[in-house]
Write a protein that holds these residues in place. Structure first.
Motif, PDB file in Angstrom:
ATOM      1  N   ALA A  11       0.800  -1.365   0.030  1.00  0.00           N
ATOM      2  CA  ALA A  11      -0.062   0.072   0.138  1.00  0.00           C
ATOM      3  C   ALA A  11       0.838   1.239  -0.139  1.00  0.00           C
ATOM      4  CB  ALA A  11      -0.832   0.093   1.288  1.00  0.00           C
ATOM      5  N   HIS A  12       1.840   1.214   0.837  1.00  0.00           N
ATOM      6  CA  HIS A  12       2.741   2.591   0.894  1.00  0.00           C
ATOM      7  C   HIS A  12       3.355   2.551  -0.489  1.00  0.00           C
ATOM      8  CE1 HIS A  12       5.811   5.355   2.334  1.00  0.00           C
ATOM      9  NE2 HIS A  12       5.014   5.492   3.599  1.00  0.00           N
ATOM     10  N   ALA A  13       3.710   1.752  -1.132  1.00  0.00           N
ATOM     11  CA  ALA A  13       4.681   1.994  -2.432  1.00  0.00           C
ATOM     12  C   ALA A  13       3.533   2.320  -3.445  1.00  0.00           C
ATOM     13  CB  ALA A  13       5.213   0.811  -2.851  1.00  0.00           C
ATOM     14  N   ALA A  14       2.375   1.579  -3.406  1.00  0.00           N
ATOM     15  CA  ALA A  14       1.276   2.180  -4.516  1.00  0.00           C
ATOM     16  C   ALA A  14       1.075   3.527  -4.489  1.00  0.00           C
ATOM     17  CB  ALA A  14       0.366   1.098  -4.502  1.00  0.00           C
ATOM     18  N   LEU A  15       0.530   4.073  -3.132  1.00  0.00           N
ATOM     19  CA  LEU A  15       0.186   5.443  -2.863  1.00  0.00           C
ATOM     20  C   LEU A  15       1.324   6.334  -3.290  1.00  0.00           C
ATOM     21  CD1 LEU A  15      -1.541   4.839   0.644  1.00  0.00           C
ATOM     22  CD2 LEU A  15      -2.517   5.455  -1.812  1.00  0.00           C
ATOM     23  N   ALA A  16       2.558   6.031  -2.951  1.00  0.00           N
ATOM     24  CA  ALA A  16       3.710   6.789  -3.375  1.00  0.00           C
ATOM     25  C   ALA A  16       3.865   7.102  -4.717  1.00  0.00           C
ATOM     26  CB  ALA A  16       5.016   6.318  -2.844  1.00  0.00           C
ATOM     27  N   ALA A  17       3.721   5.812  -5.426  1.00  0.00           N
ATOM     28  CA  ALA A  17       3.738   6.060  -6.824  1.00  0.00           C
ATOM     29  C   ALA A  17       2.670   7.186  -7.551  1.00  0.00           C
ATOM     30  CB  ALA A  17       3.697   4.594  -7.529  1.00  0.00           C
ATOM     31  N   ALA A  18       1.363   6.893  -6.903  1.00  0.00           N
ATOM     32  CA  ALA A  18       0.501   7.642  -7.217  1.00  0.00           C
ATOM     33  C   ALA A  18       0.501   9.008  -6.573  1.00  0.00           C
ATOM     34  CB  ALA A  18      -0.938   7.118  -7.001  1.00  0.00           C
ATOM     35  N   GLU A  19       1.422   9.528  -5.881  1.00  0.00           N
ATOM     36  CA  GLU A  19       1.765  10.805  -5.478  1.00  0.00           C
ATOM     37  C   GLU A  19       0.747  11.055  -4.171  1.00  0.00           C
ATOM     38  OE1 GLU A  19       2.300  13.536  -8.413  1.00  0.00           O
ATOM     39  OE2 GLU A  19       4.173  12.462  -9.435  1.00  0.00           O
ATOM     40  N   ILE A  20       0.239  10.347  -3.558  1.00  0.00           N
ATOM     41  CA  ILE A  20      -0.802  10.215  -2.544  1.00  0.00           C
ATOM     42  C   ILE A  20      -0.304  10.214  -1.147  1.00  0.00           C
ATOM     43  CG2 ILE A  20      -3.010   9.416  -1.672  1.00  0.00           C
ATOM     44  CD1 ILE A  20      -3.725   8.752  -4.561  1.00  0.00           C
ATOM     45  N   ASP A  21      -0.085  11.198  -0.118  1.00  0.00           N
ATOM     46  CA  ASP A  21       0.109  10.865   1.190  1.00  0.00           C
ATOM     47  C   ASP A  21      -0.721   9.654   1.818  1.00  0.00           C
ATOM     48  OD1 ASP A  21       0.546  10.876   3.754  1.00  0.00           O
ATOM     49  OD2 ASP A  21       0.498  13.191   3.876  1.00  0.00           O
ATOM     50  N   PRO A  22       0.004   8.757   2.186  1.00  0.00           N
ATOM     51  CA  PRO A  22      -0.728   7.634   2.936  1.00  0.00           C
ATOM     52  C   PRO A  22      -1.519   7.821   4.058  1.00  0.00           C
ATOM     53  CG  PRO A  22       1.591   7.460   3.199  1.00  0.00           C
ATOM     54  CD  PRO A  22       1.344   8.528   2.175  1.00  0.00           C
ATOM     55  N   GLN A  23      -1.306   8.993   4.734  1.00  0.00           N
ATOM     56  CA  GLN A  23      -2.120   9.496   5.888  1.00  0.00           C
ATOM     57  C   GLN A  23      -3.360  10.187   5.624  1.00  0.00           C
ATOM     58  OE1 GLN A  23      -0.965   8.246   8.854  1.00  0.00           O
ATOM     59  NE2 GLN A  23       0.546   6.966   7.444  1.00  0.00           N
ATOM     60  N   ARG A  24      -3.512  10.415   4.441  1.00  0.00           N
ATOM     61  CA  ARG A  24      -4.835  11.020   3.997  1.00  0.00           C
ATOM     62  C   ARG A  24      -5.920  10.425   4.347  1.00  0.00           C
ATOM     63  NH1 ARG A  24      -3.870  13.773  -1.392  1.00  0.00           N
ATOM     64  NH2 ARG A  24      -5.982  14.422  -1.216  1.00  0.00           N
ATOM     65  N   ARG A  25      -6.985  10.772   4.291  1.00  0.00           N
ATOM     66  CA  ARG A  25      -8.224   9.982   4.416  1.00  0.00           C
ATOM     67  C   ARG A  25      -9.046  10.205   2.981  1.00  0.00           C
ATOM     68  NH1 ARG A  25     -10.843  11.346  10.296  1.00  0.00           N
ATOM     69  NH2 ARG A  25      -9.287  10.071  11.546  1.00  0.00           N
ATOM     70  N   ALA A  26     -10.014   9.149   2.772  1.00  0.00           N
ATOM     71  CA  ALA A  26     -10.512   9.015   1.411  1.00  0.00           C
ATOM     72  C   ALA A  26     -11.352  10.291   0.841  1.00  0.00           C
ATOM     73  CB  ALA A  26     -11.392   7.764   1.324  1.00  0.00           C
ATOM     74  N   GLU A  27     -11.935  10.806   2.053  1.00  0.00           N
ATOM     75  CA  GLU A  27     -12.801  11.983   1.497  1.00  0.00           C
ATOM     76  C   GLU A  27     -11.737  13.009   1.091  1.00  0.00           C
ATOM     77  OE1 GLU A  27     -12.667  12.234   6.167  1.00  0.00           O
ATOM     78  OE2 GLU A  27     -12.805  10.841   4.575  1.00  0.00           O
ATOM     79  N   THR A  28     -10.599  13.137   1.303  1.00  0.00           N
ATOM     80  CA  THR A  28      -9.858  14.379   0.971  1.00  0.00           C
ATOM     81  C   THR A  28      -9.233  14.096  -0.541  1.00  0.00           C
ATOM     82  OG1 THR A  28      -7.699  13.294   1.604  1.00  0.00           O
ATOM     83  CG2 THR A  28      -9.056  14.615   3.115  1.00  0.00           C
ATOM     84  N   LEU A  29      -9.324  13.021  -0.921  1.00  0.00           N
ATOM     85  CA  LEU A  29      -8.939  12.590  -2.252  1.00  0.00           C
ATOM     86  C   LEU A  29      -9.809  13.298  -3.424  1.00  0.00           C
ATOM     87  CD1 LEU A  29      -7.263  10.630  -0.809  1.00  0.00           C
ATOM     88  CD2 LEU A  29      -7.197   9.138  -2.633  1.00  0.00           C
ATOM     89  N   THR A  30      -8.943  13.714  -4.611  1.00  0.00           N
ATOM     90  CA  THR A  30      -9.829  14.351  -5.618  1.00  0.00           C
ATOM     91  C   THR A  30     -10.165  13.103  -6.587  1.00  0.00           C
ATOM     92  OG1 THR A  30      -7.685  14.735  -6.870  1.00  0.00           O
ATOM     93  CG2 THR A  30      -8.495  16.574  -5.494  1.00  0.00           C
ATOM     94  N   LEU A  31     -10.813  13.339  -7.421  1.00  0.00           N
ATOM     95  CA  LEU A  31     -10.819  12.339  -8.774  1.00  0.00           C
ATOM     96  C   LEU A  31      -9.722  12.129  -9.476  1.00  0.00           C
ATOM     97  CD1 LEU A  31     -13.043  10.747 -10.403  1.00  0.00           C
ATOM     98  CD2 LEU A  31     -13.703  12.480 -11.701  1.00  0.00           C
ATOM     99  N   ALA A  32      -9.073  12.951  -9.658  1.00  0.00           N
ATOM    100  CA  ALA A  32      -7.606  12.975 -10.338  1.00  0.00           C
ATOM    101  C   ALA A  32      -6.834  12.143  -9.713  1.00  0.00           C
ATOM    102  CB  ALA A  32      -7.099  14.365 -10.583  1.00  0.00           C
ATOM    103  N   GLU A  33      -6.937  12.019  -8.316  1.00  0.00           N
ATOM    104  CA  GLU A  33      -5.819  11.325  -7.590  1.00  0.00           C
ATOM    105  C   GLU A  33      -6.221   9.761  -7.433  1.00  0.00           C
ATOM    106  OE1 GLU A  33      -4.149  14.298  -4.255  1.00  0.00           O
ATOM    107  OE2 GLU A  33      -6.073  13.705  -3.988  1.00  0.00           O
ATOM    108  N   TRP A  34      -7.810   9.652  -7.392  1.00  0.00           N
ATOM    109  CA  TRP A  34      -8.341   8.177  -7.521  1.00  0.00           C
ATOM    110  C   TRP A  34      -7.873   7.697  -9.072  1.00  0.00           C
ATOM    111  CZ3 TRP A  34      -9.623   5.702  -3.576  1.00  0.00           C
ATOM    112  CH2 TRP A  34     -10.233   6.261  -2.338  1.00  0.00           C
ATOM    113  N   THR A  35      -7.939   8.516  -9.801  1.00  0.00           N
ATOM    114  CA  THR A  35      -7.597   8.091 -11.204  1.00  0.00           C
ATOM    115  C   THR A  35      -6.180   7.555 -11.310  1.00  0.00           C
ATOM    116  OG1 THR A  35      -9.134   9.520 -12.303  1.00  0.00           O
ATOM    117  CG2 THR A  35      -7.578   8.883 -13.778  1.00  0.00           C
ATOM    118  N   ARG A  36      -5.116   8.589 -10.818  1.00  0.00           N
ATOM    119  CA  ARG A  36      -3.731   8.340 -10.820  1.00  0.00           C
ATOM    120  C   ARG A  36      -3.748   7.063  -9.889  1.00  0.00           C
ATOM    121  NH1 ARG A  36      -2.308  13.446  -9.125  1.00  0.00           N
ATOM    122  NH2 ARG A  36      -1.624  12.577  -7.279  1.00  0.00           N
ATOM    123  N   LEU A  37      -4.229   6.754  -8.779  1.00  0.00           N
ATOM    124  CA  LEU A  37      -4.139   5.334  -8.061  1.00  0.00           C
ATOM    125  C   LEU A  37      -4.367   4.365  -9.082  1.00  0.00           C
ATOM    126  CD1 LEU A  37      -3.314   3.963  -5.682  1.00  0.00           C
ATOM    127  CD2 LEU A  37      -5.528   4.577  -4.772  1.00  0.00           C
TER     128      LEU A  37
END
Length: 248
Positions: free
Chosen positions: A213-239
């Motif tokens: 999980a940590h590596a996958a989130l890092a590759a998508a440039e998403i802070d692993p400590q964030r919660r789902a409601e803070t993610l943008t659609l673009a970030e869900w797309t990147r992941l």
């Protein structure tokens, strides 16, 4: 809603025909869907002679909307959706977006707040992301409980959903996208990292293939400590795009 004389409208839940009567005067064709068998004779009596009216006794959760409007290729939907199944009907309408171009819906106000909630809002959930991917949503106005008989305990809101020509989520595997979104919101108080670690087996296998999980989130440039409601659609797309990559 400004119905045109050359268009087809779908009305879900015609009831006793109060709105139906107005739609028939404006639209080229009205296809009314009604589930309550006791109301069918009344609607036939009121509107059966109108050449631009078609009444269908059916369930909004199972009907084929594209077949319903044939020979028309697209239609707009007008509906006061039952509160208890409004989300399920909305998801079916969006799934039929190839032939549904726009929806004017009256929903419980709390449901509308969820479906238009931006990233960071406490109301944001998987429904918000789903609607954002496929529609442009606009809250139009509130309707007080006193407008109904019997009077409900909640306020309603009329919302307009314009179906996007192309999904705002540019992914190859849409099933994977919605599996990720569902997993991300599974436990709202947990971080995206923890939710991914405890995701269903299919997602776990994808995540493991990308180093966890940590590596996958890092590759998508998403802070692993964030919660789902803070993610943008673009970030869900990147992941999603990150996990689509074949790492075998």
């Amino acid at each position: 809603m400004g119905a045109r004389g050359d268009e087809t409208l779908i009305e879900i839940g015609a009831g006793r025909g109060a709105l139906t009567a107005r739609l028939i005067e404006q639209a080229g064709r009205v296809v009314a869907l009604e589930f309550d068998r006791e109301l069918i004779p009344l609607l036939h009596e009121r509107f059966g002679a109108r050449t631009n009216f078609m009444l269908v006794e059916g369930d909004a959760l199972t009907v084929d909307y594209c077949a319903l409007i044939a020979p028309a290729q697209t239609a707009r939907v007008v509906a006061n959706l039952p509160y208890n199944i409004s989300t399920a009907i909305l998801q079916r309408l969006i799934a039929a977006r190839v032939c549904v171009s726009e929806m004017i819906l009256m929903l419980q106000r709390e449901v509308v707040e969820r479906l238009i909630a931006p990233p960071g809002a406490s109301e944001r959930g998987s429904l918000s992301v789903f609607v954002e991917a496929y529609c442009e949503a606009e809250s139009l106005f509130d309707v007080a409980p006193g407008a109904f008989r019997p009077v409900p305990k909640v306020w309603s809101t009329v919302v307009r959903l314009r179906v996007r020509e192309h999904s705002a989520a540019d992914v190859t595997d849409e099933t994977l996208l919605w599996q990720l979104v569902s997993a991300g919101f599974a436990q709202r108080r947990k971080t995206i990292f923890n939710n991914l670690r405890h995701a269903p087996a299919a997602i776990n296998a994808r995540v493991a293939a990308h180093g966890g999980a940590h590596a996958a989130l890092a590759a998508a440039e998403i802070d692993p400590q964030r919660r789902a409601e803070t993610l943008t659609l673009a970030e869900w797309t990147r992941l999603t795009c990150t996990l689509e990559e074949d790492r075998r």
